[in-house]
Design a protein around this motif. Structure first.
Motif, PDB file in Angstrom:
ATOM      1  N   GLY A 138      -1.783  19.131 -15.464  1.00 36.08           N
ATOM      2  CA  GLY A 138      -0.859  20.202 -15.119  1.00 36.08           C
ATOM      3  C   GLY A 138      -1.085  20.755 -13.719  1.00 36.08           C
ATOM      4  O   GLY A 138      -0.138  21.191 -13.059  1.00 36.08           O
ATOM      5  N   ILE A 139      -2.342  20.755 -13.258  1.00 40.21           N
ATOM      6  CA  ILE A 139      -2.645  21.206 -11.896  1.00 40.21           C
ATOM      7  C   ILE A 139      -2.056  20.222 -10.896  1.00 40.21           C
ATOM      8  O   ILE A 139      -1.428  20.628  -9.898  1.00 40.21           O
ATOM      9  N   ARG A 140      -2.245  18.939 -11.187  1.00 44.73           N
ATOM     10  CA  ARG A 140      -1.676  17.924 -10.306  1.00 44.73           C
ATOM     11  C   ARG A 140      -0.145  18.018 -10.301  1.00 44.73           C
ATOM     12  O   ARG A 140       0.501  17.760  -9.282  1.00 44.73           O
ATOM     13  N   LYS A 141       0.411  18.422 -11.445  1.00 40.66           N
ATOM     14  CA  LYS A 141       1.869  18.580 -11.512  1.00 40.66           C
ATOM     15  C   LYS A 141       2.335  19.741 -10.644  1.00 40.66           C
ATOM     16  O   LYS A 141       3.386  19.661  -9.999  1.00 40.66           O
ATOM     17  N   ASN A 142       1.556  20.832 -10.599  1.00 42.19           N
ATOM     18  CA  ASN A 142       1.890  21.943  -9.701  1.00 42.19           C
ATOM     19  C   ASN A 142       1.933  21.479  -8.247  1.00 42.19           C
ATOM     20  O   ASN A 142       2.855  21.819  -7.499  1.00 42.19           O
ATOM     21  N   GLN A 162       2.479  18.441  -7.242  1.00 42.87           N
ATOM     22  CA  GLN A 162       3.608  17.533  -7.082  1.00 42.87           C
ATOM     23  C   GLN A 162       4.923  18.299  -6.969  1.00 42.87           C
ATOM     24  O   GLN A 162       5.808  17.922  -6.194  1.00 42.87           O
ATOM     25  N   GLU A 163       5.061  19.382  -7.722  1.00 41.91           N
ATOM     26  CA  GLU A 163       6.284  20.186  -7.665  1.00 41.91           C
ATOM     27  C   GLU A 163       6.492  20.789  -6.281  1.00 41.91           C
ATOM     28  O   GLU A 163       7.620  20.849  -5.790  1.00 41.91           O
ATOM     29  N   VAL A 164       5.394  21.213  -5.650  1.00 40.94           N
ATOM     30  CA  VAL A 164       5.489  21.751  -4.289  1.00 40.94           C
ATOM     31  C   VAL A 164       5.915  20.651  -3.323  1.00 40.94           C
ATOM     32  O   VAL A 164       6.803  20.848  -2.479  1.00 40.94           O
ATOM     33  N   ASN A 165       5.302  19.478  -3.455  1.00 37.75           N
ATOM     34  CA  ASN A 165       5.674  18.351  -2.593  1.00 37.75           C
ATOM     35  C   ASN A 165       7.139  17.973  -2.776  1.00 37.75           C
ATOM     36  O   ASN A 165       7.858  17.705  -1.803  1.00 37.75           O
TER      37      ASN A 165
END
Length: 355
Positions: A296-300, A302-305
């Motif tokens: 989920g942290i990596r997803k955060n 990725q969402e910014v990118n």
């Protein structure tokens, strides 16, 4: 404006440039008499003057200046008979006023003592120290994520409006007084920018208007980024002009605040800087550490990118290049690359302090 006044103002411009250059050689003087002297009173006065206005007065000011510039070009430069003397005096006088106001109200802070000297920490660090702090930040980020979201694959959604986030930054800075006893953020003067759409396509999350001392936040950025972006621009308001130092203050402020969403935003913000730096030094070790993060942290991240990728355009590199030149002209010789210096501050501060 009278022609003699324009002439005097134009002649004053090189004098101002020389004075600022001389001041740059005396950071201790700037620190004592400007950053911790004159600036404290002028910045607070400006926040009182403009902070209560519900919209960004600084944005309006920029819009008026842009329209005035276009009008000037069509009226004086693009006509058949160009009156060079008058035009040059107009340009010189305007630049002199802007240059003077920029430095008097805020810009001299570029020449204060480096933050690592204020904090009495080093500005160099080893890879081993970087790895150690990165691992501690990963552990902290994973705990914060687990407390906020039991499903490890889901990203964190901050449930506050940006206005609520702006309000929370005031007590966040109050808690930072344990580290910086003289640092107070009152009254607040932070607003969503009226120019959020152009800011997004230019690739910027926010900016400080140095003339009005208003913090402008891009209203379109993800709420996950809003706490650190807000605290970053407020750090500029409080006199930390350099981008790397404002990033460090933003991380410190959000990580020390007792709101779990602020802590999460700040911890993952600091961690990303460390992991990016480690990746440049040792790609394999960085990738191994990234694998330890909850998905989920990596997803955060990725969402910014994805947000910025969706707004990329051919003009963005031009804006970034212009800003890079601006940083280099203001005592940040490595331009945008100076952002990475925040890692030195983070590593050396947290080397001896708990995360």
């Amino acid at each position: 404006m009278h022609s003699k006044t324009k002439l005097y103002l134009t002649l004053l411009l090189p004098v101002q440039i020389i004075i600022i250059k001389i001041l740059s050689f005396f950071p201790e003087f700037v620190e004592q008499f400007y950053s911790n002297g004159i600036f404290i009173y002028t910045s607070k006065a400006l926040r009182y003057a403009f902070g209560w206005i519900p919209f960004s007065f600084g944005d309006i000011l920029y819009i008026v200046l842009i329209i005035s510039l276009i009008r000037f070009l069509f009226k004086k430069v693009f006509r058949k008979k160009i009156m060079w003397k008058n035009n040059l005096l107009d340009i010189g006088a305007t630049l002199s006023i802007i240059y003077g106001c920029f430095h008097l109200f805020w810009g001299i802070n570029y020449y204060r003592l480096p933050l690592h000297k204020i904090l009495h920490i080093e500005d160099e660090y080893t890879q081993a120290a970087l790895e150690n702090v990165s691992k501690r930040l990963i552990d902290k980020a994973n705990i914060l994520h687990q407390n906020l979201e039991t499903i490890d694959s889901l990203s964190i959604k901050i449930p506050y409006s940006k206005e609520i986030i702006f309000q929370k930054t005031v007590p966040a800075y109050e808690q930072l007084q344990k580290i910086f006893p003289t640092l107070t953020y009152y009254p607040k003067s932070i607003k969503k920018s009226l120019l959020s759409i152009p800011l997004t396509y230019m690739g910027f999350s926010g900016y400080l208007n140095p003339i009005t001392n208003e913090a402008q936040i891009n209203g379109l950025i993800l709420n996950y980024k809003a706490p650190t972006t807000s605290c970053h621009e407020e750090a500029h308001q409080l006199g930390f002009a350099k981008e790397n130092e404002a990033n460090f203050i933003a991380a410190l402020t959000t990580m020390n605040y007792d709101d779990p969403y602020f802590k999460y935003s700040g911890t993952t913000f600091a961690l990303k800087f460390c992991l990016n730096d480690l990746y440049l030094r040792d790609e394999q070790k960085a990738l191994c550490l990234i694998e330890k993060l909850r998905p989920g942290i990596r997803k955060n991240y990725q969402e910014v990118n994805d947000f910025w990728m969706s707004h990329q355009n051919p003009l963005e590199p031009l804006f970034k290049s212009t800003y890079d030149s601006y940083l280099k002209a203001n005592n940040q010789p490595n331009g945008i690359e100076t952002y990475s210096y925040v890692v030195a501050l983070l590593v050396n501060y947290y080397k001896n302090n708990p995360i």
